[in-house]
Structure formats: C-alpha cells, structure tokens
Design a protein around this motif. Structure first.
Motif, PDB file in Angstrom:
ATOM      1  N   ALA A  49       0.830  -1.206   0.000  1.00  0.00           N
ATOM      2  CA  ALA A  49       0.000   0.000   0.000  1.00  0.00           C
ATOM      3  C   ALA A  49       0.865   1.257   0.000  1.00  0.00           C
ATOM      4  CB  ALA A  49      -0.921   0.011   1.213  1.00  0.00           C
ATOM      5  N   GLY A  50       2.082   1.135   0.570  1.00  0.00           N
ATOM      6  CA  GLY A  50       2.956   2.298   0.654  1.00  0.00           C
ATOM      7  C   GLY A  50       4.253   1.973   1.350  1.00  0.00           C
ATOM      8  N   ILE A  51       5.025   3.022   1.582  1.00  0.00           N
ATOM      9  CA  ILE A  51       6.285   2.899   2.313  1.00  0.00           C
ATOM     10  C   ILE A  51       6.356   4.065   3.298  1.00  0.00           C
ATOM     11  CG2 ILE A  51       7.586   4.154   0.535  1.00  0.00           C
ATOM     12  CD1 ILE A  51       9.997   2.296   1.198  1.00  0.00           C
ATOM     13  N   PHE A  52       6.837   3.767   4.506  1.00  0.00           N
ATOM     14  CA  PHE A  52       6.991   4.779   5.543  1.00  0.00           C
ATOM     15  C   PHE A  52       8.460   4.828   5.913  1.00  0.00           C
ATOM     16  CE2 PHE A  52       7.145   5.876  10.129  1.00  0.00           C
ATOM     17  CZ  PHE A  52       6.670   7.168  10.040  1.00  0.00           C
ATOM     18  N   THR A  53       9.059   6.016   5.786  1.00  0.00           N
ATOM     19  CA  THR A  53      10.495   6.166   6.010  1.00  0.00           C
ATOM     20  C   THR A  53      10.784   7.200   7.095  1.00  0.00           C
ATOM     21  OG1 THR A  53      10.772   7.960   4.408  1.00  0.00           O
ATOM     22  CG2 THR A  53      10.905   5.689   3.551  1.00  0.00           C
ATOM     23  N   GLU A  54      12.031   7.229   7.519  1.00  0.00           N
ATOM     24  CA  GLU A  54      12.460   8.241   8.485  1.00  0.00           C
ATOM     25  C   GLU A  54      12.228   9.643   7.916  1.00  0.00           C
ATOM     26  OE1 GLU A  54      16.122   5.866  10.659  1.00  0.00           O
ATOM     27  OE2 GLU A  54      16.465   6.755   8.688  1.00  0.00           O
ATOM     28  N   ARG A  55      12.418   9.778   6.623  1.00  0.00           N
ATOM     29  CA  ARG A  55      12.197  11.069   5.966  1.00  0.00           C
ATOM     30  C   ARG A  55      10.721  11.479   6.059  1.00  0.00           C
ATOM     31  NH1 ARG A  55      14.186  11.725  -0.105  1.00  0.00           N
ATOM     32  NH2 ARG A  55      16.216  11.683   0.926  1.00  0.00           N
ATOM     33  N   ARG A  74      -0.730   5.430   7.540  1.00  0.00           N
ATOM     34  CA  ARG A  74      -1.568   5.670   6.349  1.00  0.00           C
ATOM     35  C   ARG A  74      -1.561   7.160   5.976  1.00  0.00           C
ATOM     36  NH1 ARG A  74      -5.888   2.649   4.726  1.00  0.00           N
ATOM     37  NH2 ARG A  74      -6.232   1.841   6.820  1.00  0.00           N
ATOM     38  N   GLU A  75      -1.557   8.027   6.999  1.00  0.00           N
ATOM     39  CA  GLU A  75      -1.591   9.469   6.780  1.00  0.00           C
ATOM     40  C   GLU A  75      -0.237  10.030   6.366  1.00  0.00           C
ATOM     41  OE1 GLU A  75      -3.870  11.499  10.053  1.00  0.00           O
ATOM     42  OE2 GLU A  75      -3.874   9.441  10.829  1.00  0.00           O
ATOM     43  N   LEU A  76       0.816   9.272   6.567  1.00  0.00           N
ATOM     44  CA  LEU A  76       2.174   9.773   6.365  1.00  0.00           C
ATOM     45  C   LEU A  76       2.942   9.085   5.242  1.00  0.00           C
ATOM     46  CD1 LEU A  76       3.120   9.683  10.143  1.00  0.00           C
ATOM     47  CD2 LEU A  76       2.333  11.686   8.857  1.00  0.00           C
ATOM     48  N   MET A  77       2.540   7.870   4.925  1.00  0.00           N
ATOM     49  CA  MET A  77       3.299   7.046   3.990  1.00  0.00           C
ATOM     50  C   MET A  77       3.292   7.636   2.582  1.00  0.00           C
ATOM     51  SD  MET A  77       0.696   3.892   3.309  1.00  0.00           S
ATOM     52  CE  MET A  77      -0.796   4.097   2.324  1.00  0.00           C
ATOM     53  N   ALA A  79       2.240   6.654  -0.718  1.00  0.00           N
ATOM     54  CA  ALA A  79       1.347   5.642  -1.284  1.00  0.00           C
ATOM     55  C   ALA A  79       1.829   5.246  -2.681  1.00  0.00           C
ATOM     56  CB  ALA A  79      -0.070   6.195  -1.351  1.00  0.00           C
ATOM     57  N   SER A  80       1.550   4.009  -3.053  1.00  0.00           N
ATOM     58  CA  SER A  80       1.926   3.480  -4.373  1.00  0.00           C
ATOM     59  C   SER A  80       3.371   3.830  -4.722  1.00  0.00           C
ATOM     60  CB  SER A  80       0.984   4.012  -5.451  1.00  0.00           C
ATOM     61  OG  SER A  80      -0.344   3.704  -5.151  1.00  0.00           O
ATOM     62  N   PRO A  81       4.321   3.375  -3.906  1.00  0.00           N
ATOM     63  CA  PRO A  81       5.714   3.739  -4.142  1.00  0.00           C
ATOM     64  C   PRO A  81       6.279   3.109  -5.413  1.00  0.00           C
ATOM     65  CG  PRO A  81       5.589   2.053  -2.469  1.00  0.00           C
ATOM     66  CD  PRO A  81       4.174   2.453  -2.785  1.00  0.00           C
ATOM     67  N   GLN A  82       7.311   3.739  -5.932  1.00  0.00           N
ATOM     68  CA  GLN A  82       8.078   3.169  -7.043  1.00  0.00           C
ATOM     69  C   GLN A  82       8.609   1.817  -6.579  1.00  0.00           C
ATOM     70  OE1 GLN A  82       9.562   4.715 -10.161  1.00  0.00           O
ATOM     71  NE2 GLN A  82      10.072   2.571 -10.493  1.00  0.00           N
ATOM     72  N   PRO A 106      10.894  -0.877  -2.735  1.00  0.00           N
ATOM     73  CA  PRO A 106      10.358  -2.233  -2.568  1.00  0.00           C
ATOM     74  C   PRO A 106      10.654  -3.060  -3.830  1.00  0.00           C
ATOM     75  CG  PRO A 106       8.688  -0.553  -2.105  1.00  0.00           C
ATOM     76  CD  PRO A 106       9.845   0.137  -2.739  1.00  0.00           C
ATOM     77  N   VAL A 107      10.890  -4.345  -3.620  1.00  0.00           N
ATOM     78  CA  VAL A 107      11.139  -5.264  -4.728  1.00  0.00           C
ATOM     79  C   VAL A 107       9.934  -6.189  -4.834  1.00  0.00           C
ATOM     80  CG1 VAL A 107      12.686  -6.994  -5.689  1.00  0.00           C
ATOM     81  CG2 VAL A 107      13.616  -5.180  -4.218  1.00  0.00           C
ATOM     82  N   LEU A 108       9.344  -6.234  -6.022  1.00  0.00           N
ATOM     83  CA  LEU A 108       8.175  -7.069  -6.250  1.00  0.00           C
ATOM     84  C   LEU A 108       8.470  -8.121  -7.305  1.00  0.00           C
ATOM     85  CD1 LEU A 108       5.234  -4.472  -6.443  1.00  0.00           C
ATOM     86  CD2 LEU A 108       6.102  -5.666  -4.445  1.00  0.00           C
TER      87      LEU A 108
END
Length: 147
Positions: A49-55, A74-77, A79-82, A106-108
């Motif tokens: 759904a997304g990625i959440f980082t220190e940044r 959900r509010e910070l991530m 969404a739909s990351p590369q 992310p690796v898919l």
C-alpha cells in the motif's frame, strides 16, 4: 558482469518489515529502531500500500507539529511507491534512486513483495563489483608479467 536486484537480495537476505496502515508512526518508528532500518513497507492484506520512512516522519510529523502516537502511517506514507523487479540491474536501480531521490525501493515479483533494497545495499554492491574487477585485473596483469 552486471549485478541484479536478485543477487543483491540473495547476498543480504530478503527480510522485509511491514506494518498495517493503521499502525501509529510511533509504533512503526519503534520497529525501525529495533531492527536498525530506515523504512518499513505498509501492507494491506499482504499487498503493498505504501512505504513509511524516516524522511516521512521528519517532514510530515516533526515539522508539522503532529504527535507520532496520534497519527497513523496511512496518513504519512508514500502511497503506491516506485518498485523494482528482481531482474533489474543495480545500475538501473541506482539511476532510479538518484533521479527520484529515493533511498529505499520495494522489490516485487508480480504483486508479491520479495524484498526492500536501500541505497546502502546498492553502494555495497557497486563496491563489491569494483573489488572483483580490480582483483581480476590484478591477477590478469600478474599472470602476464610472470610469463
């Protein structure tokens, strides 16, 4: 030889830490601190759904005066990351990271999450490949001189 994302993940391992979208930023940061990582993937029913980082935390919580215990990832991530595939080269990944200013991708494999590659993983891979090349060239030169 060109190193692929698959080879990087085989060397480092494919362990990925994920959180649900309703996880608080505080909980996600605790997981990140516990495992000394800079990002977690946000999954909803095992789908990315997304990625959440220190940044994300620094820019979307700290600078906006929010409380990490009150806000969900959900509010910070992002969404739909590369994402990247296992067959992509480290050079391709490095270009994506540099051009888009990403530190984690992310690796898919199809829709399935199989890993997370960081800028540190990419740099290590490049350095390892350069060391192999130098060693190969040194051996080649030493072989030429000995004959």
């Amino acid at each position: 030889m060109t190193t692929t994302v698959r080879q990087v993940l085989e060397a480092k391992g494919g362990k990925v830490f994920c959180v649900a979208p309703e996880t608080t930023a505080f909980q996600a940061l605790g997981l990140m601190a516990e495992h000394n990582i800079g990002a977690v993937l946000v999954t909803d029913n095992e789908r990315l759904a997304g990625i959440f980082t220190e940044r994300d935390y620094a820019r979307k919580v700290v600078l906006k005066g929010l409380r990490s215990t009150d806000v969900s990832v959900r509010e910070l991530m992002t969404a739909s990351p590369q994402t990247v595939r296992l067959d992509q080269t480290v050079d391709e990944v490095m270009n994506i990271m540099t051009e888009r200013r990403f530190r984690h991708l992310p690796v898919l494999e199809g829709e399935r999450i199989v890993g997370l590659i960081s800028i540190g993983d990419v740099v290590k891979s490049v350095i390892d490949e350069q060391r192999r090349t130098i060693s190969h060239l040194s051996n080649y030169i030493a072989g030429d001189i000995a004959t």
